[in-house]
Design a protein around this motif. Structure first.
Motif, short mmCIF file in Angstrom:
data_model
loop_
_atom_site.label_atom_id
_atom_site.label_comp_id
_atom_site.label_asym_id
_atom_site.label_seq_id
_atom_site.Cartn_x
_atom_site.Cartn_y
_atom_site.Cartn_z
N PRO A 239 0.79 -1.23 0.00
CA PRO A 239 0.00 0.00 0.00
C PRO A 239 0.82 1.28 0.00
O PRO A 239 0.27 2.37 -0.15
CB PRO A 239 -0.78 -0.12 1.31
CG PRO A 239 0.14 -0.86 2.23
CD PRO A 239 0.87 -1.85 1.35
N ASN A 240 2.15 1.16 0.15
CA ASN A 240 2.96 2.37 0.29
C ASN A 240 3.72 2.73 -0.98
O ASN A 240 4.25 3.85 -1.08
CB ASN A 240 3.96 2.18 1.44
CG ASN A 240 3.27 1.97 2.77
OD1 ASN A 240 2.29 2.63 3.08
ND2 ASN A 240 3.76 1.01 3.55
N ALA A 241 3.80 1.82 -1.95
CA ALA A 241 4.52 2.09 -3.19
C ALA A 241 3.97 1.19 -4.29
O ALA A 241 3.34 0.15 -4.00
CB ALA A 241 6.02 1.83 -3.00
N TYR A 242 4.21 1.57 -5.53
CA TYR A 242 3.65 0.85 -6.68
C TYR A 242 4.60 0.89 -7.86
O TYR A 242 5.37 1.85 -8.03
CB TYR A 242 2.32 1.48 -7.12
CG TYR A 242 1.25 1.42 -6.05
CD1 TYR A 242 0.32 0.38 -6.02
CD2 TYR A 242 1.19 2.40 -5.06
CE1 TYR A 242 -0.64 0.32 -5.02
CE2 TYR A 242 0.23 2.33 -4.06
CZ TYR A 242 -0.68 1.30 -4.05
OH TYR A 242 -1.62 1.23 -3.06
N ASP A 243 4.55 -0.18 -8.67
CA ASP A 243 5.11 -0.07 -10.02
C ASP A 243 3.92 0.07 -10.96
O ASP A 243 2.76 0.13 -10.53
CB ASP A 243 6.02 -1.25 -10.37
CG ASP A 243 5.29 -2.58 -10.48
OD1 ASP A 243 4.04 -2.62 -10.33
OD2 ASP A 243 5.96 -3.60 -10.73
#
Length: 333
Positions: A239-243
């Motif tokens: 929930p804190n980062a995405y690609d």
């Protein structure tokens, strides 16, 4: 030479030296100038570099996901094999007891049966019953053994696939250093363009979504818009980062549509649409191998997770993004 004449000569030499140095600096300084590159030029370089790096990341996502899924399947097959093997062992033990009794009795048991049964008919009935029991045991063993062998064969094939994928996974993991070095180069380019703060401009320049149409696409677009500002981390899905594919996967999960964490798979799992058919929530693909993906939010804008050092943001489908878009799709049909 008189002191005054010596001093005058020294002054003349000094002025000549200063004039020479000044002239030299005037000719050399431009060669050492290091003008700050235009941010637009650096952004173009970053996008080009990332287009080469991202396919490796997507391949890692694919292999790593398949490996985890197949390991889970192998574990499930192993739990199914254990009770089947137990059934075979029990059935074999029963047949072994019958066979042992017949062997110990030998021919004398048949004669004894004739002497004690009273009539030959009784003996035939007893032998028939014994034969039926043996046949039933054989049928049970045959069925259970067939099931066990099928599961064992499936597990062997799966184990071989897992071994192959594990080698691929290890190979891609070995490329991690290369990927991280390339990511570091991209970050240095960003710092060169924007300064040490690495500023990345306005992430949400207009209302997001630009056009709200309701339905699953509207829900997916709203979810993507809510994640603007989250940092890019490759292979991350919140929930804190995405690609890129992690962002679109999570956005459409919010709309009740499940997709793989892989841009190419998401393309296969969606209905193809044309550029003029785009509506809020549709996916935008980049590269013939579909190594990058974003989500359309209306008005010619999309939300995507660009690359390392950047954040989930809105961009217009113009310029670089218009030239490099390779297709469009609609999840959920």
């Amino acid at each position: 030479m008189a002191p005054r004449r010596v001093l005058t000569a020294l002054h003349t030499v000094a002025f000549a030296a200063i004039a020479g140095i000044t002239a030299l600096m005037a000719t050399v300084a431009p060669a050492y100038a290091d003008p700050t590159p235009a941010p637009a030029d650096i952004e173009a370089q970053i996008l080009d570099k990332w287009s080469a790096v991202e396919p490796i990341i997507e391949k890692y996502n694919e292999v790593h996901g398949q490996l985890a899924a197949n390991k889970a399947k192998a574990d499930k097959l192993q739990t199914q094999l254990m009770p089947l093997q137990l059934q075979v062992d029990v059935a074999m033990a029963r047949v072994g007891d019958i066979a042992s009794g017949v062997y110990k009795g030998g021919r004398g048991s048949a004669l004894n049966a004739v002497l004690t049964s009273g009539t030959p008919t009784s003996l035939v009935e007893q032998l028939t019953l014994l034969n039926m029991i043996a046949r039933t045991q054989q049928d049970q063993i045959r069925d259970v053994t067939a099931a066990r062998d099928k599961f064992a064969g499936d597990k062997r094939a799966l184990d071989n696939l897992i071994a192959q994928q594990a080698r691929q996974d290890a190979d891609l993991a070995a490329k991690k250093k290369v990927i991280e070095d390339q990511i570091a180069q991209l970050q240095r380019l960003r710092q060169q363009a924007y300064g040490s703060s690495g500023a990345t401009g306005v992430l949400k320049p207009v209302a997001c979504p630009v056009e709200y149409t309701g339905g699953p696409g509207g829900v997916a677009a709203q979810k993507a818009c809510s994640l603007i500002g989250k940092p890019y981390v490759w292979a991350a899905a919140g929930p804190n980062a995405y690609d890129c594919s992690g962002l679109t996967m999570v956005a459409w999960q919010a709309a009740g549509v499940r997709m793989d964490h892989l841009a190419a798979s998401q393309r296969r799992q969606s209905k193809s649409v044309s550029r003029d058919q785009l509506r809020t929530g549709d996916l935008v693909y980049f590269g013939s191998d579909t190594h990058h993906i974003g989500i359309y939010v209306g008005g010619g804008w999309m939300v995507h997770a660009p690359h390392s050092g950047d954040y989930v943001r809105m961009v217009q489908l113009t310029g670089y993004y218009a030239r490099n878009a390779s297709g469009y799709g609609r999840p959920g049909g």
